[in-house]
Design a protein around this motif. Structure first.
Motif, PDB file in Angstrom:
ATOM      1  N   LEU B 147     -46.166 -91.514  11.302  1.00 36.50           N
ATOM      2  CA  LEU B 147     -46.538 -92.210  10.074  1.00 36.50           C
ATOM      3  C   LEU B 147     -47.360 -91.300   9.170  1.00 36.50           C
ATOM      4  CD1 LEU B 147     -47.553 -95.794  11.252  1.00 36.50           C
ATOM      5  CD2 LEU B 147     -45.364 -95.010  10.322  1.00 36.50           C
ATOM      6  N   PRO B 148     -46.974 -91.179   7.899  1.00 39.62           N
ATOM      7  CA  PRO B 148     -47.812 -90.411   6.983  1.00 39.62           C
ATOM      8  C   PRO B 148     -49.151 -91.126   6.795  1.00 39.62           C
ATOM      9  CG  PRO B 148     -46.096 -91.559   5.754  1.00 39.62           C
ATOM     10  CD  PRO B 148     -45.819 -91.780   7.212  1.00 39.62           C
ATOM     11  N   LEU B 149     -50.170 -90.371   6.348  1.00 39.73           N
ATOM     12  CA  LEU B 149     -51.503 -90.957   6.191  1.00 39.73           C
ATOM     13  C   LEU B 149     -51.468 -92.208   5.315  1.00 39.73           C
ATOM     14  CD1 LEU B 149     -54.561 -90.880   6.629  1.00 39.73           C
ATOM     15  CD2 LEU B 149     -54.726 -89.212   4.772  1.00 39.73           C
ATOM     16  N   PHE B 150     -50.628 -92.195   4.254  1.00 41.68           N
ATOM     17  CA  PHE B 150     -50.679 -93.352   3.357  1.00 41.68           C
ATOM     18  C   PHE B 150     -50.253 -94.642   4.055  1.00 41.68           C
ATOM     19  CE2 PHE B 150     -46.411 -91.618   2.151  1.00 41.68           C
ATOM     20  CZ  PHE B 150     -45.622 -92.753   2.269  1.00 41.68           C
ATOM     21  N   ARG B 151     -49.351 -94.576   5.020  1.00 45.92           N
ATOM     22  CA  ARG B 151     -48.968 -95.801   5.743  1.00 45.92           C
ATOM     23  C   ARG B 151     -50.097 -96.255   6.675  1.00 45.92           C
ATOM     24  NH1 ARG B 151     -43.601 -97.845   5.423  1.00 45.92           N
ATOM     25  NH2 ARG B 151     -42.401 -96.442   4.095  1.00 45.92           N
ATOM     26  N   ARG B 152     -50.824 -95.298   7.243  1.00 49.21           N
ATOM     27  CA  ARG B 152     -51.957 -95.681   8.092  1.00 49.21           C
ATOM     28  C   ARG B 152     -53.078 -96.266   7.229  1.00 49.21           C
ATOM     29  NH1 ARG B 152     -53.369 -90.670  10.423  1.00 49.21           N
ATOM     30  NH2 ARG B 152     -51.696 -89.590   9.311  1.00 49.21           N
ATOM     31  N   ARG B 153     -53.242 -95.701   6.019  1.00 49.85           N
ATOM     32  CA  ARG B 153     -54.230 -96.285   5.088  1.00 49.85           C
ATOM     33  C   ARG B 153     -53.817 -97.703   4.699  1.00 49.85           C
ATOM     34  NH1 ARG B 153     -54.680 -90.944   1.395  1.00 49.85           N
ATOM     35  NH2 ARG B 153     -56.795 -90.264   1.904  1.00 49.85           N
ATOM     36  N   ASP B 154     -52.495 -97.864   4.457  1.00 53.10           N
ATOM     37  CA  ASP B 154     -51.987 -99.190   4.099  1.00 53.10           C
ATOM     38  C   ASP B 154     -52.382-100.227   5.144  1.00 53.10           C
ATOM     39  OD1 ASP B 154     -50.732 -98.014   1.989  1.00 53.10           O
ATOM     40  OD2 ASP B 154     -48.679 -98.420   2.642  1.00 53.10           O
TER      41      ASP B 154
END
Lengths: 554, 160
Positions: B147-154
């Motif tokens: 998972l890219p960071l933005f999906r983990r941030r999401d």
């Protein structure tokens, strides 16, 4: 502007620690020169003619006043008290010590800055319009997309050892102020037939030894697919770009060799693997990126009365009037203007700015422009959100600091690389040539009468001064050990992007100001009505210019 | 025996880099792609060189047990994409980097899907091991963090 969270900060801090360790190992002889080379380049560190040069990333040209004060401090403490704005909107230091670079990077990290991938064969700083967010002709703010690309490209594990450097630019307005045709990838935010904004993608543009304008690889791409599509292009390039000859290693050569259709097919085949995968952008992420670029708290102003007051002021103080007309531009919000601060005063290397000037600019940004500054690829700086009622006061401050040269868009606002005075790649000096041209056109009435002329100087084929796309381009060449200058005409960086045509045999350094004067004299004698230099050139062609310049030279 | 890093530890085995100029398979050496293709039986290992086409292996990804990707010089980054391609197309066996890559590259190599590292110069093997995890966070999706960071941030912001 974008504010780091704990993740961004951790990545930058770990990068500093990594480079500190790499520098230590290099100095201890544990890393060879050849090994350290790409490692230091990917942290912006060149070894130049006189000293190392450190290129600091300014993502898409945006700086806070706090960051500008930190830059001032760094130039004073670690360098000689000045910095240089590059044609990629970055900031360069000419005299740092290798041993101190890790400390400089740590200082930068403390204000959410870095030097990651400002050089080397990797994805470089993404650039955009210096008037993003305030331009009246903008379809959408391009900066959230630049930030999304910045995060994706930062320390990308697959693309750190590409065949050659890779540059991406984003444009979101009618007028192209980001030169997207001259980039490895150019992205333009455009509506489709249904009115939905997406991306037109250009690939394979670039300057350098073989200047090429980008080809359209995708007419319209849904926003959420941006990163997977970029990744597919990069993957094709990384596997198939030439690595046997550094002059043929840019993506433009691969696109030309394969043909745009075959190249597109290869990208589409890659994209079939990546499309709709985890790197597909989410609504949540797009909204998050956009949330950092909302409008500042503009006052509700009556634009008409402030403009009347400005006109009256300009009439009584024509020096202010000149500056107002040339160095400020319309803003989408009534009662505001965007101000360009010229770093092109005669006698100072184009794009150079001192520590004191940086501190003053930081103060002025806090007082007049919501605490933000921008760098431009024309090597100037911008205060983007100034109330019209404050312009006179601002101008007085700028004038005292030598920052009010009223020449934006005119011939003395020239673009110029550091050239042979600093750069070890250069064939010839560029700064003294710039200075001689600026000195020749000091008469403001003549300067304004000539109208907008873009003059770009590069000290070598690498074309950091973008000479191919200047209305007048000047390129330093080496002829049997002597420095000569080749002149080209008719280049353009805007929507009608074009590569200049070479005028003829090159000239000595002393001859260049005369040549430029003759070119402009030819234009003045041939122009019709309100024609600009470029319009006259496009109508009459290169011949009349050639005749006059070489007749005089005989 | 050549030293390598596997499962985050220094070990060794008998595999050596391929001998591209030989028609015959040399004992103990990885087969080149050409040698692998010419073999009468299905060989469980192969070594790719920069310039080889990864798609050649697509049909055999289930039967291959060890794919080596060679780095004749550390500046040639094609192998990074080869690894991503192989993993993306479903290869689950050992993926070994061989050759002249440097310690400061193993972190990226690992994220591209390599799980074994056999540097030509084994004298610095401890340095290679030390460099495996110089970053604890990344922006992009990669083989070790899909998972890219933005999906983990999401998902964090949705939990909050």
């Amino acid at each position: 502007m974008y504010i780091y969270d704990q993740y961004d900060q951790r990545i930058v801090d770990e990068r500093v620690a990594q480079f500190r360790d790499q520098t230590r190992r290099y100095l201890a002889g544990e890393l060879s020169d050849a090994e350290f080379l790409p490692l230091r380049l990917q942290n912006g560190l060149y070894v130049q003619r006189l000293a190392p040069m450190l290129r600091i990333a300014v993502p898409y040209g945006l700086l806070s006043s706090k960051q500008v004060r930190k830059l001032a401090h760094i130039t004073r403490h670690y360098d000689k008290g000045y910095a240089h704005v590059s044609t990629r909107q970055n900031i360069q230091l000419n005299w740092p010590l290798l041993e101190e670079v890790p400390d400089i990077l740590a200082e930068l990290a403390s204000v959410q800055m870095h030097a990651i991938q400002t050089s080397g064969n990797c994805i470089r700083n993404t650039t955009t319009d210096q008037f993003a967010g305030v331009a009246a002709d903008e379809r959408e703010d391009p900066r959230p997309w630049c930030e999304i690309i910045r995060q994706w490209s930062t320390l990308h594990p697959e693309f750190a050892f590409l065949p050659r450097k890779f540059k991406i630019a984003v444009c979101a307005s009618e007028e192209d102020r980001a030169a997207i045709h001259a980039h490895d990838i150019g992205v333009e935010l455009l509506p489709n037939a249904a009115g939905e904004l997406g991306f037109k993608v250009l690939v394979g543009g670039g300057l350098g030894r073989t200047p090429v304008m980008g080809s359209v690889i995708c007419e319209w791409l849904e926003k959420r697919h941006l990163l997977t599509y970029l990744e597919s292009i990069l993957r094709v390039y990384n596997q198939h770009g030439r690595r046997d000859n550094k002059y043929k290693a840019r993506i433009k050569i691969l696109v030309k060799a394969m043909g745009i259709d075959a190249f597109r097919d290869a990208v589409e085949a890659e994209w079939a693997l990546l499309k709709d995968g985890p790197s597909t952008l989410t609504e949540c992420e797009i909204t998050r990126a956009q949330s950092f670029f909302t409008s500042p708290a503009y006052a509700a102003l009556d634009g008409r009365s402030s403009q009347e007051a400005l006109a009256a002021r300009a009439a009584t103080d024509p020096i202010f009037g000149n500056w107002l007309a040339r160095n400020t531009r319309a803003h989408r919000v009534p009662g505001y203007r965007a101000v360009t601060i010229s770093l092109k005063a005669t006698g100072i290397a184009p794009g150079d700015v001192t520590d004191r000037q940086l501190e003053l600019l930081a103060d002025l940004a806090d007082r007049y422009s919501f605490g933000e500054l921008r760098t431009t690829h024309q090597q100037n700086m911008v205060l983007a959100d100034v109330e019209e009622a404050a312009l006179y006061e601002l101008w007085q401050h700028l004038q005292k600091a030598g920052l009010a040269t009223a020449n934006i868009g005119y011939i003395t606002d020239l673009i110029c690389c550091p050239g042979g005075d600093y750069c070890s790649l250069a064939n010839a000096k560029s700064i003294p040539v710039a200075e001689a041209i600026q000195a020749r056109f000091e008469d403001l009435d003549y300067l304004y009468d000539l109208g907008p002329v873009e003059l770009n100087i590069s000290g070598c084929m690498n074309a950091c001064g973008h000479h191919h796309i200047g209305h007048i381009g000047i390129l330093g060449v080496d002829k049997k050990g002597a420095e000569f200058y080749q002149v080209s005409l008719g280049g353009s960086q805007s929507k009608d992007a074009a590569i200049g045509k070479i005028l003829g045999p090159s000239f000595s350094q002393e001859a260049v100001p005369d040549v430029v004067e003759n070119l402009l004299g030819t234009f003045v004698s041939l122009r019709e009505g309100e024609e600009t230099f470029l319009q006259t050139y496009n109508r009459v062609g290169i011949e009349p210019f050639k005749e006059r310049v070489y007749a005089k030279a005989d | 025996m050549p030293k390598l890093i596997k499962n985050d530890a220094v070990s060794s085995d008998s595999w050596q880099r391929a001998l591209p100029d030989s028609d015959q398979l040399a004992k103990g050496h990885f087969p080149t792609l050409a040698q692998w293709q010419a073999a009468t039986e299905t060989l469980p290992t192969v070594q790719l060189q920069p310039g080889d086409e990864v798609v050649t292996l697509v049909e055999a990804l289930d039967t291959l047990e060890l794919i080596a990707v060679d780095f004749p010089v550390f500046t040639d980054g094609r192998g990074f994409s080869y690894a991503r391609e192989l993993r993306q197309r479903g290869y689950r066996g050992e993926l070994r980097a061989t050759g002249e890559f440097m310690p400061d590259q193993v972190h990226y190599l690992r994220r591209c899907g390599f799980d074994a590292f056999q540097p030509a110069d084994a004298s610095r093997i401890e340095e290679y091991l030390r460099q495996l995890r110089v970053f604890s966070e990344h922006y992009q999706a990669s083989v070790d963090e899909p998972l890219p960071l933005f999906r983990r941030r999401d998902s964090e912001s949705q939990l909050a």
